[in-house]
Design an enzyme around this catalytic site. Structure first.
Site, PDB file in Angstrom:
ATOM      1  N   HIS A 175       7.182  -0.707   6.543  1.00 43.76           N
ATOM      2  CA  HIS A 175       8.042   0.402   6.118  1.00 43.76           C
ATOM      3  C   HIS A 175       7.270   1.690   5.882  1.00 43.76           C
ATOM      4  O   HIS A 175       7.870   2.753   5.747  1.00 43.76           O
ATOM      5  CB  HIS A 175       8.778   0.015   4.837  1.00 43.76           C
ATOM      6  CG  HIS A 175       9.388  -1.347   4.898  1.00 43.76           C
ATOM      7  ND1 HIS A 175       8.759  -2.467   4.386  1.00 43.76           N
ATOM      8  CD2 HIS A 175      10.550  -1.782   5.430  1.00 43.76           C
ATOM      9  CE1 HIS A 175       9.514  -3.528   4.604  1.00 43.76           C
ATOM     10  NE2 HIS A 175      10.602  -3.143   5.236  1.00 43.76           N
ATOM     11  N   CYS A 208       5.292   0.537  11.032  1.00 44.01           N
ATOM     12  CA  CYS A 208       5.855   0.590  12.382  1.00 44.01           C
ATOM     13  C   CYS A 208       5.533   1.945  13.006  1.00 44.01           C
ATOM     14  O   CYS A 208       5.727   2.986  12.371  1.00 44.01           O
ATOM     15  CB  CYS A 208       7.363   0.387  12.326  1.00 44.01           C
ATOM     16  SG  CYS A 208       8.175   0.623  13.924  1.00 44.01           S
ATOM     17  N   GLU A 220      10.986   2.493   3.098  1.00 47.25           N
ATOM     18  CA  GLU A 220      10.734   3.438   4.188  1.00 47.25           C
ATOM     19  C   GLU A 220      11.009   4.869   3.737  1.00 47.25           C
ATOM     20  O   GLU A 220      10.255   5.792   4.057  1.00 47.25           O
ATOM     21  CB  GLU A 220      11.589   3.101   5.414  1.00 47.25           C
ATOM     22  CG  GLU A 220      11.316   4.047   6.576  1.00 47.25           C
ATOM     23  CD  GLU A 220      12.234   3.849   7.768  1.00 47.25           C
ATOM     24  OE1 GLU A 220      12.473   4.836   8.484  1.00 47.25           O
ATOM     25  OE2 GLU A 220      12.709   2.708   7.979  1.00 47.25           O
TER      26      GLU A 220
END
Length: 316
Positions: free
Chosen positions: A74, A96, A126
């Site tokens: 996140h 990511c 996130e």
């Protein structure tokens, strides 16, 4: 009773990469390996990694000096990176790459002195990581969080002519487009990313669950309750008029749900492994499912590279 499987479903490239980083770090450096926050939002995955030697913590003050720490998929605020560097911790970043792209956008707007609207869910890791890319030391702008279209009406930015937006990667595509349209109506000069920040896997799984909902009278979504993208899948099915439940695993299926149902749809969020889907299929067969077929869907071939230190070395 017949079961239809959504396609695509389950792990995305970012989740695959994050889990593999933790596994390879344990294999390469030995346990324990510390992970800040759940590396992905799935109980089964987290429990499996704990058994392998991962220790999950919420903040770096729980990590001993000279330890190795992994940042979750996140992403993390800049302050966390700076603390890890100050303490000399060995870091592997499992953020990511599509989340990192959003981080770069926010940092770029910050340096340019723009105000930024982040569309996302308050409290989600996130969102906290993305908000944490902002620094008043970098520029005079301000970052604002908008969760829904109602908040747009009361939003009061400092620089309406020098404004940009970005989004959390795991939102409902339809809801997000509605918020963006409302923002553009209120702030016509607002800039946006060249490409949508909602990730390919989120888009593909939402398209697939809608295809599923058109053909089923019940949709089961495999995913943990704290998984944003899994929750959105179940919400979409219900919004399309189909009964839907989010389940962590087969044990959470209530047999009453399937009474009178002819076609049951099954999908999984981007952080849910196929083994859990297989378990649900086995349980549905026990409850009378007579067959299973998989729908056609958008092929996915994206792969994100691991950190160099964790890549397998080929011998020979």
């Amino acid at each position: 009773m017949y079961v239809l499987l959504a396609n695509p479903r389950g792990f995305c490239a970012g989740v695959d990469r994050a889990i593999e980083i933790v596994k390879r770090a344990i294999e390469t450096l030995g346990a324990p390996i510390y992970v800040r926050h759940e590396v992905v939002h799935n109980r089964f995955v987290v429990d499996d990694l704990k058994q392998r030697g991962a220790i999950f913590v919420e903040e770096l003050d729980e990590v001993p000096d000279d330890a190795t720490v992994i940042f979750s998929a996140h992403g993390v605020p800049q302050a966390v990176r700076q603390e890890a560097e100050r303490r000399g911790l060995k870091v592997f970043d499992a953020t990511c790459p599509l989340v990192t792209k959003v981080h770069f956008e926010v940092a770029r707007h910050c340096r340019a002195g723009r105000d930024v609207v982040l569309i996302g869910h308050a409290g989600h890791p996130e969102v906290e990581g993305t908000m944490g890319q902002w620094s008043r030391e970098r520029g005079p702008g301000t970052i604002y969080l908008v969760e829904d279209i109602e908040q747009v009406a009361t939003l009061d930015v400092r620089q309406p002519e020098n404004l940009a937006y970005t989004t959390q990667t795991t939102l409902s595509v339809d809801d997000t487009m509605g918020i963006i349209e409302a923002l553009r109506a209120r702030y016509p000069a607002m800039q946006g990313p060249r490409h949508d920040d909602i990730c390919y896997a989120t888009q593909n799984r939402q398209d697939a669950v809608r295809d599923l909902a058109r053909q089923c009278d019940l949709v089961l979504v495999v995913g943990s309750p704290n998984s944003s993208n899994s929750n959105r899948l179940s919400e979409l099915a219900r919004r399309d008029g189909v009964e839907s439940y989010l389940i962590d695993n087969a044990s959470e299926i209530d047999p009453a749900w399937i009474v009178g149902k002819q076609h049951i749809g099954l999908t999984a969020g981007a952080s849910a492994p196929q083994v859990l889907v297989d378990g649900v299929l086995a349980r549905l067969r026990e409850l009378g499912a007579s067959g299973v077929s998989e729908l056609e869907g958008e092929p996915e071939s994206m792969v994100f590279a691991l950190p160099k230190e964790l890549r397998l070395r080929l011998v020979g």
